[in-house]
Design a protein around this motif. Structure first.
Motif, PDB file in Angstrom:
ATOM      1  N   ALA A 126       0.826  -1.210   0.000  1.00 46.35           N
ATOM      2  CA  ALA A 126       0.000   0.000   0.000  1.00 46.35           C
ATOM      3  C   ALA A 126       0.865   1.267   0.000  1.00 46.35           C
ATOM      4  CB  ALA A 126      -0.937  -0.001   1.207  1.00 46.35           C
ATOM      5  N   GLY A 127       2.182   1.092   0.101  1.00 46.98           N
ATOM      6  CA  GLY A 127       3.082   2.237   0.108  1.00 46.98           C
ATOM      7  C   GLY A 127       3.098   2.996   1.415  1.00 46.98           C
ATOM      8  N   LEU A 128       2.667   2.357   2.504  1.00 46.64           N
ATOM      9  CA  LEU A 128       2.580   3.040   3.791  1.00 46.64           C
ATOM     10  C   LEU A 128       3.859   2.935   4.614  1.00 46.64           C
ATOM     11  CD1 LEU A 128      -1.057   1.990   4.671  1.00 46.64           C
ATOM     12  CD2 LEU A 128      -0.263   4.226   3.882  1.00 46.64           C
ATOM     13  N   ILE A 129       4.606   1.836   4.459  1.00 47.13           N
ATOM     14  CA  ILE A 129       5.851   1.666   5.196  1.00 47.13           C
ATOM     15  C   ILE A 129       6.932   1.106   4.277  1.00 47.13           C
ATOM     16  CG2 ILE A 129       4.705   1.263   7.427  1.00 47.13           C
ATOM     17  CD1 ILE A 129       5.535  -1.716   7.088  1.00 47.13           C
ATOM     18  N   THR A 130       8.173   1.246   4.724  1.00 47.45           N
ATOM     19  CA  THR A 130       9.300   0.573   4.085  1.00 47.45           C
ATOM     20  C   THR A 130      10.034  -0.196   5.176  1.00 47.45           C
ATOM     21  OG1 THR A 130      10.743   2.488   4.441  1.00 47.45           O
ATOM     22  CG2 THR A 130       9.649   2.318   2.298  1.00 47.45           C
ATOM     23  N   ALA A 131      10.732  -1.240   4.780  1.00 47.96           N
ATOM     24  CA  ALA A 131      11.549  -2.026   5.704  1.00 47.96           C
ATOM     25  C   ALA A 131      12.982  -1.960   5.206  1.00 47.96           C
ATOM     26  CB  ALA A 131      11.047  -3.463   5.760  1.00 47.96           C
TER      27      ALA A 131
END
Length: 123
Positions: A103-108
């Motif tokens: 969803a493009g809400l976080i990156t790891a």
């Protein structure tokens, strides 16, 4: 709905269903409305979810919401902390992370202090 509700230790005040809204944005023909939420409000939402889970055995938030709000509150979060906040099995947690990333809400990103671990960051 009454103006004030009270649950042992939590006072919630409803000011109607009109949430404070920022400017309306349009991208790709889809109209989006941004909502500004303070860190104190995020903390209160997470505390309320925890209170209901502990006292009533009810989870108000989805695992995705808990992880996303925790990351927003803290800036970066270890993957291990995220698992603890999600309150799911490890397998379900990785599905939660995949949905949040998709969803493009976080990156790891790889944790520079421990290359085996990931740091979660909000986009």
């Amino acid at each position: 709905m009454p103006e004030k509700l009270q649950w042992e230790g939590f006072k919630l005040q409803w000011e109607g269903f009109n949430m404070p809204r920022g400017e309306t944005e349009s991208s790709s023909g889809v109209e989006q409305t941004s909502i500004r939420v303070s860190k104190d409000e995020i903390r209160t939402i997470l505390e309320l979810d925890q209170w209901f889970a502990n006292t009533k055995k009810i989870k108000l938030l989805t695992a995705e919401a808990r992880v996303l709000l925790f990351v927003l509150l803290n800036g970066t979060t270890s993957s291990t902390e995220g698992l603890s906040i999600a309150k799911t099995s490890a397998g379900s947690y990785f599905a939660v992370l995949r949905r949040l990333k998709d969803a493009g809400l976080i990156t790891a990103e790889v944790d520079p202090n421990d290359r085996r671990s990931k740091l979660l960051k909000a986009n």
